[in-house]
Design a protein around this motif. Structure first.
Motif, PDB file in Angstrom:
ATOM      1  N   ASP A  57      16.560   8.356  10.345  1.00 10.19           N
ATOM      2  CA  ASP A  57      17.640   7.733  10.535  1.00 10.19           C
ATOM      3  C   ASP A  57      17.562   5.992  10.609  1.00 10.19           C
ATOM      4  O   ASP A  57      18.399   5.059  10.983  1.00 10.19           O
ATOM      5  N   GLU A  58      16.227   5.521  10.589  1.00  7.02           N
ATOM      6  CA  GLU A  58      15.971   4.067  10.419  1.00  7.02           C
ATOM      7  C   GLU A  58      15.756   3.853   8.928  1.00  7.02           C
ATOM      8  O   GLU A  58      14.854   4.420   8.210  1.00  7.02           O
ATOM      9  N   ASN A  59      16.413   2.811   8.570  1.00 10.20           N
ATOM     10  CA  ASN A  59      16.113   2.222   7.083  1.00 10.20           C
ATOM     11  C   ASN A  59      15.209   1.449   7.072  1.00 10.20           C
ATOM     12  O   ASN A  59      15.324   0.249   7.753  1.00 10.20           O
ATOM     13  N   VAL A  60      14.026   1.789   6.595  1.00 10.06           N
ATOM     14  CA  VAL A  60      12.616   1.245   6.757  1.00 10.06           C
ATOM     15  C   VAL A  60      12.481   0.269   5.425  1.00 10.06           C
ATOM     16  O   VAL A  60      11.602  -0.957   5.637  1.00 10.06           O
ATOM     17  N   THR A  61      12.932   0.414   4.431  1.00  8.87           N
ATOM     18  CA  THR A  61      12.728  -0.523   3.256  1.00  8.87           C
ATOM     19  C   THR A  61      13.810   0.003   1.922  1.00  8.87           C
ATOM     20  O   THR A  61      14.145   1.043   2.054  1.00  8.87           O
ATOM     21  N   ARG A  62      13.642  -0.906   0.973  1.00  9.41           N
ATOM     22  CA  ARG A  62      14.339  -0.887  -0.314  1.00  9.41           C
ATOM     23  C   ARG A  62      13.511  -0.741  -1.316  1.00  9.41           C
ATOM     24  O   ARG A  62      12.514  -1.622  -1.546  1.00  9.41           O
ATOM     25  N   ILE A  63      13.753  -0.060  -2.237  1.00 10.69           N
ATOM     26  CA  ILE A  63      12.491   0.342  -3.413  1.00 10.69           C
ATOM     27  C   ILE A  63      13.206   0.181  -4.556  1.00 10.69           C
ATOM     28  O   ILE A  63      13.992   0.855  -4.976  1.00 10.69           O
ATOM     29  N   ASP A  64      12.651  -0.676  -5.415  1.00 12.61           N
ATOM     30  CA  ASP A  64      12.778  -0.688  -6.857  1.00 12.61           C
ATOM     31  C   ASP A  64      11.547  -0.754  -7.622  1.00 12.61           C
ATOM     32  O   ASP A  64      10.699  -1.898  -7.627  1.00 12.61           O
ATOM     33  N   ILE A  65      11.120   0.408  -8.019  1.00  6.42           N
ATOM     34  CA  ILE A  65       9.863   0.698  -8.593  1.00  6.42           C
ATOM     35  C   ILE A  65       9.315  -0.478  -9.749  1.00  6.42           C
ATOM     36  O   ILE A  65       8.539  -0.894  -9.884  1.00  6.42           O
ATOM     37  N   PHE A  66      10.219  -0.410 -10.967  1.00  7.66           N
ATOM     38  CA  PHE A  66      10.161  -1.197 -11.855  1.00  7.66           C
ATOM     39  C   PHE A  66      10.001  -2.718 -11.545  1.00  7.66           C
ATOM     40  O   PHE A  66       9.223  -3.537 -12.186  1.00  7.66           O
ATOM     41  N   LYS A  67      10.810  -3.111 -10.588  1.00 10.29           N
ATOM     42  CA  LYS A  67      10.716  -4.503 -10.148  1.00 10.29           C
ATOM     43  C   LYS A  67       9.131  -4.707  -9.594  1.00 10.29           C
ATOM     44  O   LYS A  67       8.718  -5.861  -9.691  1.00 10.29           O
ATOM     45  N   GLU A  68       8.736  -3.779  -8.894  1.00 10.29           N
ATOM     46  CA  GLU A  68       7.639  -3.937  -8.244  1.00 10.29           C
ATOM     47  C   GLU A  68       6.368  -3.827  -8.991  1.00 10.29           C
ATOM     48  O   GLU A  68       5.394  -4.850  -9.113  1.00 10.29           O
ATOM     49  N   VAL A  69       6.412  -3.056 -10.099  1.00 11.21           N
ATOM     50  CA  VAL A  69       5.011  -2.742 -10.808  1.00 11.21           C
ATOM     51  C   VAL A  69       5.420  -2.454 -12.444  1.00 11.21           C
ATOM     52  O   VAL A  69       4.440  -2.462 -13.024  1.00 11.21           O
ATOM     53  N   GLY A  70       6.348  -2.186 -12.733  1.00 19.17           N
ATOM     54  CA  GLY A  70       6.811  -2.008 -14.300  1.00 19.17           C
ATOM     55  C   GLY A  70       7.096  -0.706 -14.261  1.00 19.17           C
ATOM     56  O   GLY A  70       6.748   0.182 -13.432  1.00 19.17           O
ATOM     57  N   GLY A  71       7.027  -0.177 -15.559  1.00 16.15           N
ATOM     58  CA  GLY A  71       7.013   1.327 -15.778  1.00 16.15           C
ATOM     59  C   GLY A  71       5.615   1.745 -16.013  1.00 16.15           C
ATOM     60  O   GLY A  71       4.891   1.105 -16.376  1.00 16.15           O
ATOM     61  N   PHE A  72       5.697   3.216 -15.902  1.00 17.77           N
ATOM     62  CA  PHE A  72       4.300   3.979 -16.017  1.00 17.77           C
ATOM     63  C   PHE A  72       3.055   2.995 -15.015  1.00 17.77           C
ATOM     64  O   PHE A  72       1.976   3.243 -15.578  1.00 17.77           O
ATOM     65  N   ALA A  73       3.384   2.691 -13.928  1.00 21.51           N
ATOM     66  CA  ALA A  73       2.426   2.133 -13.003  1.00 21.51           C
ATOM     67  C   ALA A  73       2.456   2.707 -11.556  1.00 21.51           C
ATOM     68  O   ALA A  73       3.862   2.899 -11.122  1.00 21.51           O
ATOM     69  N   ALA A  74       1.585   2.977 -11.081  1.00 21.92           N
ATOM     70  CA  ALA A  74       1.487   3.531  -9.756  1.00 21.92           C
ATOM     71  C   ALA A  74       1.833   2.549  -8.573  1.00 21.92           C
ATOM     72  O   ALA A  74       1.350   1.584  -8.542  1.00 21.92           O
ATOM     73  N   TYR A  75       2.838   3.038  -7.806  1.00 22.28           N
ATOM     74  CA  TYR A  75       3.077   2.053  -6.390  1.00 22.28           C
ATOM     75  C   TYR A  75       3.369   2.825  -5.220  1.00 22.28           C
ATOM     76  O   TYR A  75       3.726   4.225  -5.526  1.00 22.28           O
ATOM     77  N   SER A  76       2.805   2.368  -4.164  1.00 27.90           N
ATOM     78  CA  SER A  76       2.943   3.276  -2.928  1.00 27.90           C
ATOM     79  C   SER A  76       3.727   2.504  -1.630  1.00 27.90           C
ATOM     80  O   SER A  76       3.547   0.963  -1.934  1.00 27.90           O
ATOM     81  N   TYR A  77       4.020   3.158  -0.881  1.00 26.07           N
ATOM     82  CA  TYR A  77       4.614   2.530   0.337  1.00 26.07           C
ATOM     83  C   TYR A  77       4.283   3.133   1.490  1.00 26.07           C
ATOM     84  O   TYR A  77       4.451   4.403   1.610  1.00 26.07           O
ATOM     85  N   HIS A  78       3.827   2.609   2.644  1.00 25.26           N
ATOM     86  CA  HIS A  78       3.780   3.433   3.774  1.00 25.26           C
ATOM     87  C   HIS A  78       4.056   2.832   5.149  1.00 25.26           C
ATOM     88  O   HIS A  78       4.540   1.696   5.066  1.00 25.26           O
ATOM     89  N   TYR A  79       4.531   3.649   6.126  1.00 24.04           N
ATOM     90  CA  TYR A  79       5.098   3.145   7.501  1.00 24.04           C
ATOM     91  C   TYR A  79       4.779   3.989   8.340  1.00 24.04           C
ATOM     92  O   TYR A  79       4.171   5.174   7.970  1.00 24.04           O
ATOM     93  N   VAL A  80       4.861   3.623   9.608  1.00 22.39           N
ATOM     94  CA  VAL A  80       4.590   4.244  10.800  1.00 22.39           C
ATOM     95  C   VAL A  80       5.653   4.571  11.686  1.00 22.39           C
ATOM     96  O   VAL A  80       6.307   3.653  12.188  1.00 22.39           O
ATOM     97  N   ALA A  81       6.126   5.922  12.022  1.00 25.37           N
ATOM     98  CA  ALA A  81       7.000   6.357  12.621  1.00 25.37           C
ATOM     99  C   ALA A  81       6.426   6.347  14.051  1.00 25.37           C
ATOM    100  O   ALA A  81       5.555   6.957  14.299  1.00 25.37           O
TER     101      ALA A  81
END
Length: 621
Positions: free
Chosen positions: A309-333
């Motif tokens: 129930d905590e909004n931790v981030t907003r993701i736009d994959i293409f904005k971050e790395v473009g198409g067909f490129a790996a992207y990851s995000y991590h978070y500690v609860a």
């Protein structure tokens, strides 16, 4: 206590690959006497590095396709409560450990055992009887990531009640020390225990499941059973070309992970329910790649990540790395107060998309025994010949959830950063060795009881020089003298009776009894010098010359040396004066007469020469 995570079940093959660029890796087939190679070309070493235990074989070997899943090692209670695998000579760094645990009624008792498993002194898995039927019969894989810097890795098993722990295989692979954000997760102060490693839109794969490589040895299971019922309209997406930025340092996530994904056909949420334990922190690692060719610019797929129930981030994959490129995000609860852990991908524009998800419990590393004292205890284990049944394996004091080594009591040090040895009680245990001189490293030892054994050797020179208050070494076969270090003013009880000690007893030691303590030195025929014992010979102490005796011997030697020197000096002087001594009186008179005659003869000669010169030759009658 952490329940074991039964992630990888059934007779599935597991084949850890080389951890690039690191080359330290072990794949141990527990219970096997032979080295084998499986169909994935992984070499499984015959069983090694264990402290005790026996070999076993599952009751239904045809259920298992891989040989390393058919054999096992179990640790009967006769091997002690605590037994370990100790991987030696390891470079300092981070390691991936994977276990395969199976019961399959190998012992014919139809009773799956209860036991705990620890890594480097920290409890990580707890097995409790009865196991789930599927796990008991087919086994389960579990894995974790930990750090070691002491040159080895201890994987230890602790019996609950009298149940014998079991293990089917162990695999240890060195990985990049910067993997999985060690600064965020505590580096060497924590262990990452896998609570779910999921691949989306694909079947399980990785070492043991397929030929798809993962240099860390990670296996990935399908996300299907972890999706919430709230996720409606699931659609799988497959990449039509290769995804870039995969397999890179420090995490080396495999390309296979980004070849598939799941998304939604409708406008709902993509939601996962992950099993966790409350009161722990969890590392959630999300994997993305925009592999939908219809999304070809930023702003076409945008979604929020909500965790519990905590909004931790907003993701736009293409904005971050473009198409067909790996992207990851991590978070500690942090410090979860409820279970399960809910991960939601909530659409903002378009539908959310996910390639994979990992969930690790961040388990705080337990405090361990001070290294110097752990080393001293290992030395004592060897010198005292502690029997196998006592289970002196792994760290003497850790984990703190377990009892310390049998007969050993531990306490935290002053700042509670480590554990120290407080008491050793091994009376009447059939010990037949000797007391290692490394016992002086146990600077917090208060009580030592090794009575009624068959110990030999001598008393270590450093025994008693620190905090020791009680020492009972009675009824052994210890010889030699009593060291001065045992005259500590802290001692309140000294029992050395029934040994073979000799020499003079230090007066300070005997004063223990005078000042309200207790001391017993009886039964040592060679001891002397205090009341109730014979007098010591003059100049004799502790089986040798006392300080006074040494001084006396030194003085005597000095006197003898001086006498010899004087005699040598006299002889040399006499030799130098052999032709220079005074003449007797008679010789002096004779010499005088001879000199007088010579003078008269000389005068006559001169007179004759004078007369001859004048032509006159006198006549003599």
């Amino acid at each position: 206590m952490l329940p074991v995570t039964a992630l990888f079940l059934l007779p599935l093959l597991f084949s850890p690959s080389i951890s690039f660029p690191f080359d330290t890796a072990y794949h141990i087939d527990c219970g096997s006497s032979t080295t084998t190679t499986d169909k994935f070309n992984t070499t499984w070493l015959s069983d090694r590095f264990f402290t005790a235990g026996s070999n076993g074989l599952v009751s239904e070997p045809l259920l298992f396709q891989s040989f390393h899943e058919k054999t096992l090692r179990y640790f009967p209670i006769s091997s002690g409560k605590k037994n370990c695998y100790i991987f030696p000579d390891l470079p300092s760094g981070r390691y991936y450990l994977r276990t395969f645990t199976v019961y399959d009624n190998y012992d014919g008792k139809s009773h799956s055992p209860s036991f705990d498993l620890s890594v480097e002194g920290t409890l990580v898995f707890s097995w409790r009887s009865p196991w789930e039927e599927e796990i008991s019969r087919y086994g389960a894989y579990s894995d974790l990531i930990f750090f070691t810097s002491d040159g080895d890795a201890d994987v230890c098993f602790y019996s609950i009640a009298t149940d014998p722990p079991v293990i089917g295989s162990l695999e240890l692979i060195q990985i990049d020390p910067a993997s999985y954000d060690p600064h965020l997760t505590g580096n060497d102060s924590s262990i990452l225990v896998n609570y779910g490693r999921l691949t989306c839109g694909s079947h399980q794969w990785g070492p043991g499941f397929s030929n798809d490589p993962d240099v860390f040895g990670r296996a990935w299971q399908s996300d299907a059973k972890f999706r919430s019922a709230n996720s409606i309209g699931i659609k799988s997406v497959t990449a039509v070309r290769n995804v870039i930025n995969t397999g890179t340092s420090p995490n080396y996530f495999p390309a296979k992970l980004y070849d598939s994904a799941v998304t939604l056909t409708g406008k709902g949420n993509l939601e996962y329910e992950l099993p966790v334990d409350a009161k722990l922190d969890y590392l959630i690692w999300l994997h993305f790649a925009e592999i939908d060719v219809s999304v070809n610019q930023k702003g076409k797929r945008v979604f929020d990540v909500i965790i519990n129930d905590e909004n931790v981030t907003r993701i736009d994959i293409f904005k971050e790395v473009g198409g067909f490129a790996a992207y990851s995000y991590h978070y500690v609860a942090k410090n979860l107060s409820s279970t399960p852990l809910i991960v939601k991908l909530v659409p903002v524009i378009g539908s959310p998309l996910l390639c994979g998800l990992e969930n690790y419990a961040i388990v705080p590393a337990d405090v361990m025994t001070v290294p110097e004292q752990a080393s001293a205890m290992q030395a004592l284990k060897e010198s005292l010949r502690v029997p196998e049944r006592m289970g002196w394996n792994g760290d003497p004091c850790a984990p703190t959830n377990w009892d310390a080594w049998e007969g050993v009591t531990c306490h935290p040090n002053k700042d509670e950063s480590a554990l120290v040895i407080f008491q050793i009680d091994l009376g009447s245990q059939g010990l037949k060795g000797y007391i290692s001189d490394k016992i002086d490293l146990l600077t917090n030892l208060v009580s030592l009881n090794l009575s009624s054994n068959s110990l030999g050797g001598t008393l270590p020179a450093g025994l008693g020089q620190h905090s020791l208050k009680k020492v009972d070494l009675s009824n052994n076969q210890i010889s030699g003298s009593i060291p001065d270090s045992l005259t500590s003013s802290n001692l309140q009880l000294v029992l050395l009776n029934g040994n073979k000690l000799e020499g003079q007893v230090p007066e300070e030691l005997y004063s223990v009894g005078v000042h309200g303590g207790a001391i017993d030195l009886s039964g040592n025929k060679g001891l002397c010098g205090v009341p109730s014992l014979p007098d010591c010979p003059m100049f004799w102490k502790n089986g040798g010359l006392s300080n006074s005796g040494k001084i006396a011997v030194g003085v005597s030697c000095g006197v003898v040396f001086l006498f010899v020197a004087v005699m040598v000096f006299i002889c040399i002087r006499r030799r130098r004066n052999d032709y220079d001594f005074g003449l007797p009186q008679e010789l002096m008179s004779l010499a005088a007469k001879r000199n007088k005659y010579q003078r008269q003869k000389s005068l006559m000669t001169l007179e004759m020469e004078s007369q001859h010169a004048k032509g006159f030759i006198p006549s003599y009658n």
